[in-house]
Write a protein that holds these residues in place. Structure first.
Motif, mmCIF file in Angstrom:
data_model
loop_
_atom_site.group_PDB
_atom_site.id
_atom_site.type_symbol
_atom_site.label_atom_id
_atom_site.label_comp_id
_atom_site.label_asym_id
_atom_site.label_seq_id
_atom_site.Cartn_x
_atom_site.Cartn_y
_atom_site.Cartn_z
ATOM 1 N N ILE A 1 -14.403 6.056 -8.430
ATOM 2 C CA ILE A 1 -14.218 5.619 -7.037
ATOM 3 C C ILE A 1 -13.529 4.248 -7.002
ATOM 4 O O ILE A 1 -12.592 4.037 -6.228
ATOM 5 N N TRP A 2 -13.943 3.350 -7.890
ATOM 6 C CA TRP A 2 -13.310 2.022 -7.913
ATOM 7 C C TRP A 2 -11.847 2.114 -8.327
ATOM 8 O O TRP A 2 -10.988 1.424 -7.769
ATOM 9 N N VAL A 3 -11.594 2.978 -9.330
ATOM 10 C CA VAL A 3 -10.203 3.147 -9.767
ATOM 11 C C VAL A 3 -9.357 3.684 -8.612
ATOM 12 O O VAL A 3 -8.243 3.222 -8.359
ATOM 13 N N ALA A 4 -9.919 4.661 -7.889
ATOM 14 C CA ALA A 4 -9.175 5.252 -6.770
ATOM 15 C C ALA A 4 -8.906 4.204 -5.694
ATOM 16 O O ALA A 4 -7.806 4.135 -5.142
ATOM 17 N N ILE A 5 -9.907 3.384 -5.430
ATOM 18 C CA ILE A 5 -9.726 2.341 -4.410
ATOM 19 C C ILE A 5 -8.635 1.367 -4.856
ATOM 20 O O ILE A 5 -7.752 1.009 -4.078
ATOM 21 N N GLY A 6 -8.676 1.007 -6.142
ATOM 22 C CA GLY A 6 -7.637 0.129 -6.686
ATOM 23 C C GLY A 6 -6.273 0.800 -6.602
ATOM 24 O O GLY A 6 -5.273 0.175 -6.228
ATOM 25 N N ALA A 7 -6.266 2.123 -6.898
ATOM 26 C CA ALA A 7 -5.009 2.872 -6.860
ATOM 27 C C ALA A 7 -4.458 2.948 -5.445
ATOM 28 O O ALA A 7 -3.252 3.081 -5.245
ATOM 29 N N GLY A 8 -5.332 2.902 -4.467
ATOM 30 C CA GLY A 8 -4.869 2.893 -3.076
ATOM 31 C C GLY A 8 -4.447 1.509 -2.644
ATOM 32 O O GLY A 8 -3.443 1.336 -1.949
ATOM 33 N N LEU A 9 -5.212 0.528 -3.081
ATOM 34 C CA LEU A 9 -4.980 -0.850 -2.614
ATOM 35 C C LEU A 9 -3.681 -1.436 -3.190
ATOM 36 O O LEU A 9 -2.904 -2.063 -2.458
ATOM 37 N N ILE A 10 -3.457 -1.189 -4.492
ATOM 38 C CA ILE A 10 -2.299 -1.831 -5.143
ATOM 39 C C ILE A 10 -0.967 -1.415 -4.484
ATOM 40 O O ILE A 10 -0.204 -2.277 -4.061
ATOM 41 N N PRO A 11 -0.694 -0.086 -4.352
ATOM 42 C CA PRO A 11 0.580 0.254 -3.687
ATOM 43 C C PRO A 11 0.604 -0.175 -2.217
ATOM 44 O O PRO A 11 1.664 -0.541 -1.698
ATOM 45 N N ALA A 12 -0.569 -0.146 -1.545
ATOM 46 C CA ALA A 12 -0.587 -0.552 -0.126
ATOM 47 C C ALA A 12 -0.226 -2.033 -0.016
ATOM 48 O O ALA A 12 0.564 -2.426 0.851
ATOM 49 N N ILE A 13 -0.786 -2.846 -0.932
ATOM 50 C CA ILE A 13 -0.445 -4.278 -0.918
ATOM 51 C C ILE A 13 1.046 -4.444 -1.207
ATOM 52 O O ILE A 13 1.745 -5.185 -0.529
ATOM 53 N N HIS A 14 1.510 -3.681 -2.220
ATOM 54 C CA HIS A 14 2.923 -3.784 -2.606
ATOM 55 C C HIS A 14 3.835 -3.438 -1.424
ATOM 56 O O HIS A 14 4.771 -4.180 -1.106
ATOM 57 N N ILE A 15 3.522 -2.332 -0.756
ATOM 58 C CA ILE A 15 4.409 -1.864 0.318
ATOM 59 C C ILE A 15 4.327 -2.781 1.544
ATOM 60 O O ILE A 15 5.299 -2.930 2.273
ATOM 61 N N THR A 16 3.162 -3.398 1.739
ATOM 62 C CA THR A 16 3.076 -4.306 2.894
ATOM 63 C C THR A 16 3.691 -5.666 2.565
ATOM 64 O O THR A 16 3.791 -6.515 3.440
ATOM 65 N N ARG A 17 4.086 -5.869 1.315
ATOM 66 C CA ARG A 17 4.692 -7.157 0.955
ATOM 67 C C ARG A 17 6.200 -7.074 0.734
ATOM 68 O O ARG A 17 6.857 -8.099 0.688
ATOM 69 N N ILE A 18 6.702 -5.835 0.540
ATOM 70 C CA ILE A 18 8.147 -5.748 0.311
ATOM 71 C C ILE A 18 8.872 -6.042 1.626
ATOM 72 O O ILE A 18 8.250 -6.050 2.696
#
Lengths: 391, 225
Positions: free
Chosen positions: A365-382
């Motif tokens: 569950i933590w890995v999945a949350i990280g997997a969701g958070l990392i690209p979301a952070i990336h896409i909201t920062r590009i």
């Protein structure tokens, strides 16, 4: 969020959850298999060799004297189910022209049945009957029943059958005994032994006086050994008392090796699952890059977009874990209970340790949350325009 | 009718994009004012800088030079966080490809920007009202895939209006529509401008759409002509 999930592409949603479920099954399967193998080994030690507790002669003594009294004392202790005395017969066995120094144990068959399960492992003939002074049962290693052609043990009795006669060479005399049965426990320490009754021993050695070389003890439940050992000592058992883990150093070392492999494979399993889940969710979220760009363009705050995808991936992973668990407990475990892994030393089923299960569940569950958070952070920062154009 | 009040003032903005080692000038010292109630159409050939200008006006991008003032406040180099809030509260966007969230219904898509500022309960009646205004009163719960292109663009218009923006920016909103749907969408824009005094800045290639505007801004090679 719920509406978002049920309205999203069913195939994509099913595929993501399916991948997470498979990754979770992979994580728990490997560790459950090793737990099952280790448990299978442990059961073999307890059920075919040492019982839960092994009592050996006190330091400076060769035998346990007055074994019937000691057995009675042991069996009077709460938590102990049964005990059986065994005597190592210092002799060898001859069949035809072949003579082997196989270990011979004299037992009370009725008592032995209550401690070990050798009686249930007969592959030919029958177990010893009480008072059978003319019979012997031999392990499959002695009978060489498993040996591949050309790989036979030179001291094994190839071709021996139930009803054949063997000679037990004891002191300067030889005693003929009839093979009543051949057993196979798959536990190498047991399968190279032969059993005779105490009555047979008395016939060979009239001086035998109720001594025992060891006493094996079955507890009512595994795990209570330390407590029972204390009780035995408190109740006047002066002999050396060991738990099955202490008594079987070979198996302890095998178990330790498997535990080491289990740890390595578990880490690899977690990494594979983590990478799989990360890739699946990363691709899913990256495919929504344009949508996220539009959300940003109309002024939706980035942290809300990130939170949305974190919740989304948490829902994916919880659904994956639930479905994975349902498949694992509902189909895979029952299948392997019915069709255990047949290993040379024991049959193994899958054993789930609740601690392992929860640790892997949390990890996924933590890995999945990280997997969701990392690209979301990336896409909201590009750059906003890059996000809108899906670049 | 437009008033004399400037909502947006643009002064000498230039934008150059970098393509590898090559500098591509997209806008060259463009100046313009957008008045309250204007219906402005930006026109020009492909590559003339129309979309680049709209993105600068809509605070989706920053010019390299020049200034942009919104309601008297300079917003040219404002931090993204503040620009995001201005986009949410003061500007509305309509994209060529509708840009609706596929998993949300028409009314939910319209409510989305408003949910950042108020409760669902507060903004839902307004979202329903806007959808009724654009002629989708019977399709409130339809998902984007259940709507035609013209209907999806009307949902996007309603979404652009939900936070009562000062200006609505539309980047070729009829490019993907057939002529009937395009006329339908343009009539919605016209109605919003004339009846509700909405300020609209729209890009188009179509000559027959120019008649909807009260002002035309023509660009060629990144310059006003």
């Amino acid at each position: 969020m719920w509406k978002y999930l049920i309205r999203s592409n069913k195939w994509t949603l099913s595929l993501i959850i399916f991948f997470i479920a498979i990754a979770f099954i992979n994580m728990i399967f490997v560790t459950s298999l090793f737990n099952g193998i280790i448990e299978g080994f442990n059961e073999q030690i307890i059920d075919t060799s040492t019982g839960h507790i092994l009592v050996t002669p006190a330091h400076g003594e060769d035998v346990i004297k007055n074994a019937p009294n000691i057995l009675a004392k042991i069996e009077s202790i709460a938590g102990i189910e049964a005990a059986s005395a065994e005597v190592i017969v210092p002799g060898s066995i001859q069949y035809g022209n072949t003579k082997g120094s196989w270990q011979i144990l004299a037992i009370d068959p009725e008592r032995e049945r209550t401690v070990t399960n050798v009686a249930a492992k007969m592959i030919e003939g029958n177990y010893l009957d009480a008072g059978d002074a003319g019979g012997i049962i031999i392990g499959s290693s002695i009978a060489d029943s498993d040996a591949a052609e050309g790989a036979a043990n030179p001291f094994a009795f190839s071709g021996i059958n139930v009803g054949d006669t063997v000679t037990v060479l004891f002191g300067s005399s030889g005693y003929e005994l009839t093979v009543r049965g051949i057993f196979k426990t798959k536990f190498i320490d047991t399968d190279d032994k032969a059993f005779i009754t105490l009555d047979a021993l008395k016939a060979m050695n009239p001086l035998y006086d109720n001594e025992a070389t060891k006493i094996i003890v079955r507890a009512e439940k595994t795990g209570s050994e330390a407590e029972l050992i204390s009780s035995l000592k408190a109740n006047g058992i002066k002999q050396n008392v060991y738990s099955w883990t202490e008594a079987s150093t070979l198996m302890e070392s095998i178990s330790d090796s498997f535990l080491g492999i289990n740890v390595i494979l578990s880490i690899v399993g977690v990494l594979i699952a983590a990478i799989t889940v990360f890739i699946v969710i990363y691709i899913d979220i990256s495919s929504k890059r344009k949508q996220i760009g539009i959300l940003r363009a109309i002024g939706i705050k980035p942290y809300l977009i990130q939170a949305m995808y974190v919740i989304l991936t948490a829902v994916y992973s919880v659904a994956g874990v639930i479905i994975g668990s349902a498949i694992f407990f509902g189909a895979i475990i029952p299948y392997f209970n019915a069709h255990p892994f047949v290993l040379p030393i024991a049959d193994a089923t899958l054993m789930v340790n609740p601690g392992d299960f929860i640790a892997r569940l949390e990890t996924l569950i933590w890995v999945a949350i990280g997997a969701g958070l990392i690209p979301a952070i990336h896409i909201t920062r590009i750059k906003l325009l890059d996000a809108i154009w899906g670049r | 009718m437009p008033t004399d009040r400037h909502i947006i003032e643009v002064r000498n903005i230039s934008k150059t994009y970098k393509l590898g080692d090559v500098q591509v000038p997209a806008l060259r010292e463009v100046s313009l004012d957008i008045n309250d109630g204007d219906f402005i159409i930006i026109t020009g050939r492909n590559g003339s800088g129309k979309s680049t200008l709209l993105r600068q006006l809509g605070l989706l991008d920053k010019p390299n030079e020049g200034t942009i003032t919104l309601n008297g406040h300079e917003v040219t180099r404002m931090a993204e966080k503040k620009r995001s809030l201005i986009r949410l509260k003061h500007l509305g966007y309509i994209f060529q490809e509708y840009a609706l969230i596929a998993e949300l219904s028409a009314v939910e898509n319209v409510m989305l920007p408003a949910m950042m500022l108020e409760t669902t309960k507060a903004c839902k009646p307004r979202a329903q009202e806007l959808l009724e205004k654009v002629g989708l009163h019977n399709k409130l719960k339809y998902l984007p895939r259940q709507l035609s292109g013209g209907e999806q663009q009307k949902v996007a218009i309603a979404r652009a209006l939900i936070n009562k923006p000062d200006v609505i920016f539309a980047d070729e909103p009829t490019a993907n529509l057939d002529s009937i749907a395009a006329r339908d969408v343009l009539s919605v824009f016209k109605k919003l401008n004339e009846s509700e005094h909405r300020t609209i800045v729209m890009i188009t290639h179509e000559q027959d759409e120019i008649s909807y505007a009260n002002r035309i801004i023509k660009l060629a090679d990144g310059k006003r002509v």
